[in-house]
Design an enzyme around this catalytic site. Sequence first.
Site, PDB file in Angstrom:
ATOM      1  N   LYS A  49       0.818  -1.216   0.000  1.00  0.00           N
ATOM      2  CA  LYS A  49       0.000   0.000   0.000  1.00  0.00           C
ATOM      3  C   LYS A  49       0.853   1.268   0.000  1.00  0.00           C
ATOM      4  CE  LYS A  49      -3.421  -2.852  -0.006  1.00  0.00           C
ATOM      5  NZ  LYS A  49      -2.878  -4.098   0.486  1.00  0.00           N
ATOM      6  N   TYR A 261     -11.773 -15.381   2.670  1.00  0.00           N
ATOM      7  CA  TYR A 261     -10.753 -14.351   2.904  1.00  0.00           C
ATOM      8  C   TYR A 261     -10.261 -14.416   4.352  1.00  0.00           C
ATOM      9  CZ  TYR A 261      -8.903  -9.689   3.889  1.00  0.00           C
ATOM     10  OH  TYR A 261      -8.114  -8.647   4.302  1.00  0.00           O
ATOM     11  N   TYR A 287      -2.613 -12.889   2.750  1.00  0.00           N
ATOM     12  CA  TYR A 287      -2.309 -12.537   1.350  1.00  0.00           C
ATOM     13  C   TYR A 287      -1.142 -13.349   0.788  1.00  0.00           C
ATOM     14  CZ  TYR A 287      -5.257  -8.475   2.321  1.00  0.00           C
ATOM     15  OH  TYR A 287      -6.298  -7.665   2.659  1.00  0.00           O
TER      16      TYR A 287
HETATM   17  C1  LIG Z   1      -3.569  -5.420   0.328  1.00  0.00           C
HETATM   18  C2  LIG Z   1      -2.570  -6.502   0.277  1.00  0.00           C
HETATM   19  C3  LIG Z   1      -2.443  -7.324  -0.862  1.00  0.00           C
HETATM   20  C4  LIG Z   1      -3.362  -7.247  -2.017  1.00  0.00           C
HETATM   21  O1  LIG Z   1      -3.025  -6.204  -2.903  1.00  0.00           O
HETATM   22  P1  LIG Z   1      -4.160  -5.549  -3.769  1.00  0.00           P
HETATM   23  O2  LIG Z   1      -3.466  -4.466  -4.500  1.00  0.00           O
HETATM   24  O3  LIG Z   1      -5.199  -5.067  -2.812  1.00  0.00           O
HETATM   25  O4  LIG Z   1      -4.718  -6.586  -4.678  1.00  0.00           O
HETATM   26  C5  LIG Z   1      -1.442  -8.270  -0.881  1.00  0.00           C
HETATM   27  N1  LIG Z   1      -0.619  -8.444   0.167  1.00  0.00           N
HETATM   28  C6  LIG Z   1      -0.732  -7.695   1.276  1.00  0.00           C
HETATM   29  C7  LIG Z   1       0.183  -7.975   2.404  1.00  0.00           C
HETATM   30  C8  LIG Z   1      -1.716  -6.707   1.371  1.00  0.00           C
HETATM   31  O5  LIG Z   1      -1.813  -5.982   2.493  1.00  0.00           O
END
Ligand SMILES: *Cc1c(COP(=O)(O)O)cnc(C)c1O
Length: 331
Positions: A49, A261, A287
Site C-alpha cells: 500500500k 478471505y 495474502y
Molecule cells: C492489500 C494486500 C495485498 C493485495 O493487494 P491488492 O493491490 O489489494 O490486490 C497483498 N498483500 C498484502 C500484504 C496486502 O496488504
Amino acid sequence: MNLAQFPRRRYTEGQTPLEFLPRLTKELNGPNIWIKRDDMLGLAGGGNKTRKLEFLVADAFAQGADTLITCGAVQSNHCRLTLAAACKEGLPCHFIIEERVPGSYNEQASGNNFLFHLMGIASVTVVPGGSNMMEAMEKLADSIRQKGGKPYIIPGGGSNAVGTLGYVACAEEIIAQAFDKGLNIDYVVCTSGSGGTHAGLAVGFWGNNTNIPVVGINISRPNETQRPVIIKDAVATAKRFGLDFPEAMVDCVEGYVGPGYSLPTPEMVEAVKLMARTEAILLDPVYTGKSFAGLLGLIRQGRFKKGENVVFVHTGGSPALYHYKDYFAQS
Ligand SMILES: *Cc1c(COP(=O)(O)O)cnc(C)c1O
C-alpha cells in the site's frame, strides 16, 4: 510510460531489493525463484500500500485535502499504512472497519490493530460485513466537512486509477533492476486482492512492451468476480496514459482462497513455513501465504519450467502474522 506527469510523495528511500532465493529454488527443483521485497517498502511495517499511497496522498494534497478517510478489514494492512502516511504528513486519519466475521473487531487485538492505536488513529467506525463501504466513508466525509474539514476518501486497498500507478512504477523498477542484473524474467507472480497490485503490474509490464506475463493469485474471490475487478482497474489506469489495455492480458488463478478471505488453509501454512525455513523471509497468512501457495501449486502443475525465472512480488503483511499465530499452532 511517463509516470512523472502525476504528482507523487516519496515514502521509500531508493528501490526495494530484487533477490534470488537459492535455497528455496534448490528445494523446489523447478524454476529459479526471485523475490521483489515490497515488504521492505517505507512507512511503518512496509507492504504494497505504500506505493499506492505515494500517488493517493499527492492527489489528496492536489485537491486541498487536510484529512484522510479509508476503510478495510479488522487487521487491514492498508489501514495501517494509510494511517502511517497520514502521520508523516501531519494529517488526521479516520477508518471505517468492516467486521466481515461478526464480533471480530477487538480494540485490544494485536497485529495491525495494535498499530492503529499506537499511531493515533483519529476515529474508528465499525460496520457489519457486507456494508456499503463507500457510502459509510461518504457519510463520515460529510460530517467532517460540516466541521470545516476537507476530507479525501481512499478506497479499500487504495485500488483505483490513482493508487494503481504505484504498481505501474513497481513494474518499471523491476524492469530496470532485472536489466542491471542481466536477469531475463519469464513470469511475475503476485497477490490479486482489491486489485491495484495485479492491475498496475499488468499495465506496467504490458505498457513497456516487455512480453512478461503477470499472474495474479486470488486471495478472496473466484475468477468470475476477480477478473472483472482487475480488468476495470487496469483499463482505467492505462487510460491515464492514453493506452487501451487488452482484457485478455489479465491472468487470475483461483483455488487458493480456501474457506474464505483471511481464513487459513493447509497450503498457506506449508507455504509460510517453507519460505521462513529456507530463506528467513516472513509471509503473511491472509495474502502472501496464500499467493505463494498458489505459486507452489503452479510449479507442481508444471506451469513454470526448470531454468525459467519467476519473480514473486512480496506485498508485505508480516505485522499481521503475529495476530494469526494460532494458525501455526501445531508447527
Ligand atoms: C492489500 C494486500 C495485498 C493485495 O493487494 P491488492 O493491490 O489489494 O490486490 C497483498 N498483500 C498484502 C500484504 C496486502 O496488504
